[in-house]
Scaffold this motif. Structure first.
Motif, PDB file in Angstrom:
ATOM      1  N   SER A   8       0.812  -1.216   0.000  1.00 47.28           N
ATOM      2  CA  SER A   8       0.000   0.000   0.000  1.00 47.28           C
ATOM      3  C   SER A   8       0.847   1.268   0.000  1.00 47.28           C
ATOM      4  O   SER A   8       0.301   2.367   0.080  1.00 47.28           O
ATOM      5  N   GLU A  11       3.100   2.192  -5.779  1.00 42.46           N
ATOM      6  CA  GLU A  11       2.321   1.660  -6.888  1.00 42.46           C
ATOM      7  C   GLU A  11       3.110   1.843  -8.175  1.00 42.46           C
ATOM      8  O   GLU A  11       3.927   2.757  -8.290  1.00 42.46           O
ATOM      9  N   LYS A  21      -5.122   8.444  -8.440  1.00 44.73           N
ATOM     10  CA  LYS A  21      -4.966   8.149  -7.019  1.00 44.73           C
ATOM     11  C   LYS A  21      -5.777   9.124  -6.179  1.00 44.73           C
ATOM     12  O   LYS A  21      -5.749  10.329  -6.409  1.00 44.73           O
ATOM     13  N   GLN A  40       2.101   5.478  -3.155  1.00 46.32           N
ATOM     14  CA  GLN A  40       0.666   5.280  -2.944  1.00 46.32           C
ATOM     15  C   GLN A  40       0.257   5.749  -1.547  1.00 46.32           C
ATOM     16  O   GLN A  40      -0.780   6.380  -1.380  1.00 46.32           O
ATOM     17  N   VAL A  45      -6.148   3.557  -5.603  1.00 49.64           N
ATOM     18  CA  VAL A  45      -5.639   3.714  -6.968  1.00 49.64           C
ATOM     19  C   VAL A  45      -6.566   3.025  -7.954  1.00 49.64           C
ATOM     20  O   VAL A  45      -6.988   1.880  -7.735  1.00 49.64           O
TER      21      VAL A  45
END
Length: 206
Positions: A8, A11, A21, A40, A45
């Protein structure tokens, strides 16, 4: 904890896609258009394609497994199922990509395809069919059907005007008056368009 949260934190934008995002906590929306990594940080996302082929066909080897063709009605009343494909080029700017998700409110690419692309194509094909008879669509107006449909998909539906003509009734053989739709044109002969639903989105259809 580090291993559990690693998925998490960072990305990756894959080639041929971009990502929208929504930041955790603040809810700030950002678009990441270039391939590579970005932070991220627990945000949500959504991946969007930069280009995609849209199918509306009965062919089981293309598109989905079901019948995705569009039914149209010609001006003498006959019905026809139309199949085809369309290339969708998505926005290239961050501002336009963000606007699709915020201002326009499309939650995903699939949402955009079903609520914008599909109605745009279907309405253009239906109005084009309504401007001619079935016979004309495969004879003297065959090229017009293709060009008018393409024009409306790219630029918006035509404004139309009702005209009354005398035609021969196929059942009784008598001459009767019938109402038809024709393309409304300006003083130069160019078509007059309704509002284009794609205008300002950065989306190009071909």
């Amino acid at each position: 904890v580090a291993l559990g949260t690693a998925g998490s934190m960072v990305e990756t934008v894959e080639k041929g896609t971009y990502q929208i995002k929504q930041a955790a906590g603040t809810g700030t929306i950002t678009a990441h258009m270039e391939p590579g990594w970005f932070g991220q940080f627990f945000g949500t996302v959504q991946t969007w394609p930069k280009a995609q082929t849209f199918y509306f066909t009965k062919d089981s080897e293309e598109g989905g497994s079901g019948d995705q063709s569009f039914e149209v009605r010609f001006n003498q009343g006959s019905l026809c199922d139309i199949s085809g494909t369309l290339r969708i080029i998505m926005p290239t700017s961050q501002a336009q990509a963000i606007a699709l998700a915020t201002t326009a409110g499309y939650k995903s690419y699939g949402d955009l395809e079903s609520k914008l692309i599909m109605p745009t194509v279907r309405n253009a094909l239906r109005l084009t069919a309504n401007l001619m008879s079935a016979r004309e669509s495969y004879s003297d107006k065959r090229n017009d059907f293709n060009s008018w449909a393409r024009d409306q998909i790219q630029n918006g539906l035509y404004e139309t005007v009702d005209v009354v003509r005398e035609v021969k009734d196929l059942v009784s053989g008598e001459t009767v008056e019938k109402r038809f739709k024709e393309i409304k044109r300006d003083a130069t002969g160019a078509p007059i368009y309704q509002a284009n639903p794609l205008e300002g989105t950065g989306i190009v259809l071909s």
